[in-house]
Enzyme design. Structure first.
Site, PDB file in Angstrom:
ATOM      1  N   SER A 171       6.404  20.193  -5.860  1.00 38.79           N
ATOM      2  CA  SER A 171       5.988  18.955  -5.214  1.00 38.79           C
ATOM      3  C   SER A 171       7.157  17.970  -5.083  1.00 38.79           C
ATOM      4  O   SER A 171       8.135  18.252  -4.410  1.00 38.79           O
ATOM      5  CB  SER A 171       4.799  18.342  -5.954  1.00 38.79           C
ATOM      6  OG  SER A 171       4.037  17.525  -5.087  1.00 38.79           O
ATOM      7  N   LYS A 223      -9.587  -5.175   1.261  1.00 40.47           N
ATOM      8  CA  LYS A 223      -8.701  -5.741   0.252  1.00 40.47           C
ATOM      9  C   LYS A 223      -8.953  -5.148  -1.128  1.00 40.47           C
ATOM     10  O   LYS A 223      -8.019  -4.942  -1.900  1.00 40.47           O
ATOM     11  CB  LYS A 223      -8.876  -7.267   0.206  1.00 40.47           C
ATOM     12  CG  LYS A 223      -7.928  -7.965  -0.755  1.00 40.47           C
ATOM     13  CD  LYS A 223      -6.474  -7.733  -0.362  1.00 40.47           C
ATOM     14  CE  LYS A 223      -5.521  -8.456  -1.297  1.00 40.47           C
ATOM     15  NZ  LYS A 223      -4.109  -8.213  -0.946  1.00 40.47           N
TER      16      LYS A 223
END
Length: 351
Positions: A171, A223
Site C-alpha cells: 500500500s 460539516k
C-alpha cells in the site's frame, strides 16, 4: 568444728563526688564501648563490632578506581564519536558512500524520512540512496509526500534511489517504492495492495449505554459528516466514497508514473490485494528479486563503486529516560480528552 558464720559485707565507704565507679559493663563504665576490642564479651548481648580487614579497603578502593576509569572511557568514546559526526549526529561520510534510510512500521508522518532524503540528497559523497522498506503503508498524505520527495531528489539532485523491500512493502509503502529507480524484493516478500481505505470508530452505542448525548451545532449540510456518534447518512456515505475514489485514482496514476507505464497497466492490479515478490516480478510491480545485500551491491556497481560500498545511515533516535522525559509522554499516557477524538482517516494501508 568452728561454727560457720556468714561473712558480713565490708562497710561502705562514705560517698564523695567522683568517687563512684560503676561495675564493669554497666552504664557509666568508661570502657563500655571499648570492651570488644580487647576480647571482652559484648555488653547486653550485643554482637561484637565487625572488624574490617585490609582486603576490604583494597577492594573498595579498587572498585571506585574501576568506576572512574569506565566513566572516563565512556566520555572519551562519546567525544570521539561526536568529533566524527555531523551536526545532526550522522556518521561522517567517506567518499563514494551509499546511504540507507529505513522505512518501517505504519507511516503516519513524512517529516523524518523527508529530512533524511534531503540531507543525503545534498551530500556529494553519497552516490545513491537505498530505501530499506518493511511497512504495510499508512496515512495517504504522508505516503504521498514521501513519494514526491523521492521524485524531487532524483530529478533535482540526479541521485539514484533504490527500494529494497524486506518482509512487507504494501500500500503506502509500495506507493513510496514506486517512485524509486528500481525495486528489489525477496521472493517471499509481500508487495502491492494498491488501494485506499477510510475508517473511524463509531461509539454511538457506547454513549447511549452510558446515557450520554452528543450535541452538535453546525452550518453546512456535510460539516459534521463522519460524526462518530451516529451512523452515516446515504449522502454522507456517497460523499466519503467520492473522496476515496479520488485518492484511488491518484494512487494508480502515481504508481504508473513511477513504474513508467500507463494507468491502464496498473489499474487491473489495483484491487487492494498483495502478491509475493516471486508473483510481483512478472506483473511488473518489482524489477528484481533479491534481498538487501543484492540491492546494495547492484546499486554500488551502477554508480561506479567497484569496492565494498561504505554504508551510512541516519543517527538513531534516543529512547532512554532522558528522551522520554524531553519528548513527553502523550503517546504512553494519552490525554483522556482525546480518547474519543477519532475523525475519519484516509489510509494507503494493508490490513
Amino acid at each position: 568444728m568452728p561454727e560457720d558464720f556468714p561473712q558480713q559485707p565490708p562497710p561502705s565507704a562514705p560517698y564523695t563526688p567522683g568517687s563512684y565507679a560503676a561495675p564493669a559493663g554497666q552504664p557509666g563504665d568508661p570502657n563500655l564501648y571499648g570492651r570488644a576490642a580487647y576480647g571482652a564479651p559484648p555488653p547486653y548481648g550485643r554482637p561484637p563490632a565487625p572488624r574490617r580487614s585490609g582486603w576490604f579497603w583494597v577492594a573498595l578502593i579498587g572498585g571506585i578506581a574501576a568506576v572512574v576509569i569506565i566513566a572516563i572511557c565512556i566520555t572519551v568514546a562519546s567525544l570521539a564519536k561526536s568529533l566524527g559526526s555531523d551536526a545532526d549526529g550522522t556518521s561522517s561520510l567517506d567518499s563514494d558512500s551509499i546511504a540507507v534510510i529505513d522505512v518501517s512500521g505504519v507511516i503516519l508522518d513524512a517529516d523524518k524520512v523527508d529530512k533524511q532524503l534531503q540531507k543525503f540528497g545534498d551530500d556529494d559523497n553519497v552516490k545513491a540512496i537505498i530505501l530499506h522498506i518493511d511497512s504495510p503503508g499508512g496515512g495517504a498524505a504522508a505516503s504521498q509526500e514521501i513519494y514526491h520527495e523521492v521524485l524531487r531528489i532524483r530529478q533535482e539532485k540526479h541521485k539514484k534511489i533504490v527500494a529494497s523491500i524486506e518482509s512487507v512493502g504494501a500500500s503506502g509503502a509500495y506507493y513510496i517504492a514506486s517512485a524509486c529507480d528500481k525495486i528489489y524484493a525477496n521472493p517471499a516478500s509481500v508487495v502491492g495492495s494498491v488501494g485506499v481505505i477510510m475508517e473511524w470508530t463509531n461509539y454511538g452505542d457506547l454513549l447511549r449505554w452510558a446515557k450520554m448525548k452528543n450535541v452538535v451545532i453546525h452550518a453546512g449540510e456535510l460539516k459534521d459528516a463522519g460524526d462518530p456518534t451516529r451512523d452515516l447518512t446515504p449522502k454522507e456515505e456517497a460523499y466519503f466514497q467520492s473522496l476515496v475514489d479520488n485518492m484511488y485514482v491518484q494512487f494508480i496514476h502515481d504508481v504508473a508514473t513511477g513504474r513508467h507505464v500507463g494507468d491502464d497497466k496498473i489499474k487491473p492490479l489495483a484491487t487492494g490485494q498483495v502478491w509475493t515478490g516471486e508473483q510481483a516480478l512478472p506483473l511488473g510491480l518489482i524489477d528484481a528479486q533479491g534481498g538487501f545485500r543484492i540491492a546494495l551491491i547492484d546499486t554500488a556497481r551502477s554508480v561506479g563503486i567497484k569496492d565494498e560500498p561504505h554504508i551510512v545511515r541516519p543517527a538513531k533516535e534516543k529512547h532512554g529516560l532522558a528522551a522520554l522525559l524531553s519528548d513527553g509522554t502523550d503517546e504512553i499516557f494519552p490525554n483522556p480528552s482525546k480518547l474519543l477524538d477519532r475523525a475519519p482517516g484516509f489510509y494507503f494501508l494493508w490490513k
